[in-house]
Design an enzyme around this catalytic site. Structure first.
Site, short mmCIF file in Angstrom:
data_model
loop_
_atom_site.label_atom_id
_atom_site.label_comp_id
_atom_site.label_asym_id
_atom_site.label_seq_id
_atom_site.Cartn_x
_atom_site.Cartn_y
_atom_site.Cartn_z
N SER A 185 0.80 -1.23 0.00
CA SER A 185 0.00 0.00 0.00
C SER A 185 0.83 1.28 0.00
CB SER A 185 -0.94 -0.01 1.21
OG SER A 185 -0.19 0.01 2.40
N HIS A 242 -5.81 -4.32 -1.73
CA HIS A 242 -5.63 -3.15 -2.62
C HIS A 242 -5.72 -3.56 -4.09
CE1 HIS A 242 -4.91 0.21 0.05
NE2 HIS A 242 -4.21 -0.59 0.83
N LYS A 257 -12.84 -1.53 0.66
CA LYS A 257 -12.08 -0.60 -0.17
C LYS A 257 -12.84 -0.39 -1.49
CE LYS A 257 -7.62 -0.91 2.06
NZ LYS A 257 -7.16 -2.05 2.86
#
Ligand SMILES: *Cc1c(COP(=O)(O)O)cnc(C)c1O
Length: 398
Positions: free
Chosen positions: A184, A212, A243
């Site tokens: 990240s 991610h 997310k």
């Protein structure tokens, strides 16, 4: 008064003096590209994990409302007592399909998925081989497990081989390699093709955390494993619904049927924590529909990322090359990173500076996160502000 209060006041003061005290910025609108912060200032948000811009998507909100009306608030139970709805099973089936695995188990968060992954399937005679920069939740999950621990230098395949050999030499039974799919802070992608080659050579399993990546990165948004052509080669994937997948909350582990079955028997965050709220399940199911029906979101995100990376590089900024919507703008100095983030906020661009200990000393940066919700105008406004502030602070020439 307990002495701990004074002791903690001193420790908190030390954190402030080190310049690493974390404040919460209060937002008074839904999560989106355009937000307002308390005090009323309107800013463009470049620091959310809202990669697909689905956090305020009306299709998801409508589906969530319908699920709320039908199943009401929640189950007031863990899954195995009386907390499993038909839609929990449906979401697990859909997520298995999405990541091309046999079965899936839902958790309240990906933090719990990672926290509850290792201990049920690995014991004292087993080994975990972990990338040095893995997410905190992997590190915590590994700590809860009695398996032997081996750590390889970030992204270093020679060291991974050395550690695998050490695990084999130690006579370990099961070996699990564990890595973030996308890291990240740098937006760099794990070399999952080569990791899977090494796993085959040493008869190890591979776990990838796709937080991610799930929904937006790699072919079909199927993650870093897919981006590296290793979707069918990685054994276990953990990921988040918090997310790109609507941004509410929730996590999951997907993989071989026997592993998921054992997690349902022994994974503590699953056994001893409440079931995922129906409203979130409804929104997540709709997210998967939207991804099926509307691949344009991924294309928009890809185009936005390419545009931002190209323009910022052309302007003279030091951008780690790559294709991920996490774009680190390298500045080096911690004070400069924090000063630049403040100046950008004055320009109406919300970005965050990161410095030691979150990133290595001397590698302070501003991390920009691009979203499909950003229009060209949003991106160009941010680029222009970066150029103005960057020149002012001597980061770029001109
Ligand atoms: C965000 C993140 C998590 C935690 O996800 P939650 O669902 O918010 O708990 C775990 N691993 C990685 C790599 C992440 O980026």
């Amino acid at each position: 008064m307990y002495p701990i209060r004074e002791q903690l006041q001193a420790e908190l003061q030390a954190i402030r003096e080190a310049g690493t005290f974390k404040e919460e910025r209060v937002i008074v609108t839904p999560q989106a590209a355009d937000i307002a912060v308390s005090g009323g200032q309107e800013v463009i948000n470049f620091c959310a994990n809202n990669y697909l811009g689905l956090a305020d998507d009306e299709r998801l909100v409508t589906a969530a409302k319908a699920t709320l009306d039908r199943y009401k608030l929640g189950m007031a139970s863990v899954r195995f007592i009386c907390g499993t709805l038909d839609i929990h099973k449906e979401l697990e089936r859909r997520l298995s399909e999405f990541h091309r695995k046999e079965d899936t188990i839902l958790y309240a968060a990906a933090f719990d998925a990672n926290g509850g992954l290792f201990e049920p399937i690995l014991h004292a005679e087993d080994a975990i081989v972990s990338d040095a920069l893995n997410h905190a939740s992997i590190i915590d999950g590994v700590r809860l497990c009695k398996a032997k621990r081996f750590r390889y230098a970030h992204d270093d395949m020679d060291d991974l081989r050395t550690q695998l050999q050490a695990a084999r030499d130690a006579g370990c039974r099961r070996i699990l390699i564990t890595t973030d799919g996308v890291f990240s802070m740098d937006g760099d992608i794990a070399k999952l093709d080569r990791i899977c080659d090494l796993a085959e050579e040493f008869e190890a399993m591979v776990h990838v955390d796709e937080c991610h990546a799930t929904g937006f990165f790699g072919p079909g948004g199927r993650g870093a494993s897919a981006a590296k052509g290793a979707l069918d080669r990685v054994d276990i994937i953990t990921s988040t619904l918090g997310k790109a997948m609507g941004g509410a909350m929730g996590g999951f582990t997907t993989g071989p049927a026997e592993i998921i079955a054992m997690l349902r028997q022994k994974s503590r965050p699953y056994l001893f924590s409440n079931t995922l709220a129906p409203v979130i399940v409804g929104a997540a199911l709709k997210t998967l529909d939207v991804l099926d029906e509307d691949p344009s979101l991924l294309k928009t995100l890809e185009d936005n990322t390419a545009h931002f990376r190209e323009q910022m590089t052309a302007a003279g900024f030091d951008i780690r090359p790559g294709t991920h919507p996490i774009v680190p703008i390298m500045l080096g100095d911690a004070a400069l990173a924090s000063n630049m983030a403040d100046r950008m906020l004055e320009e109406g661009i919300y970005v965050i500076g990161f410095s030691y200990p979150v990133v290595p000393k001397g590698q302070a940066r501003i991390r920009v996160q691009i979203s499909a919700a950003h229009s060209r105008a949003h991106l160009d406004k941010a680029i222009a502000a970066f150029v103005r502030v960057g020149r002012d602070l001597g980061v770029i020439e001109g």
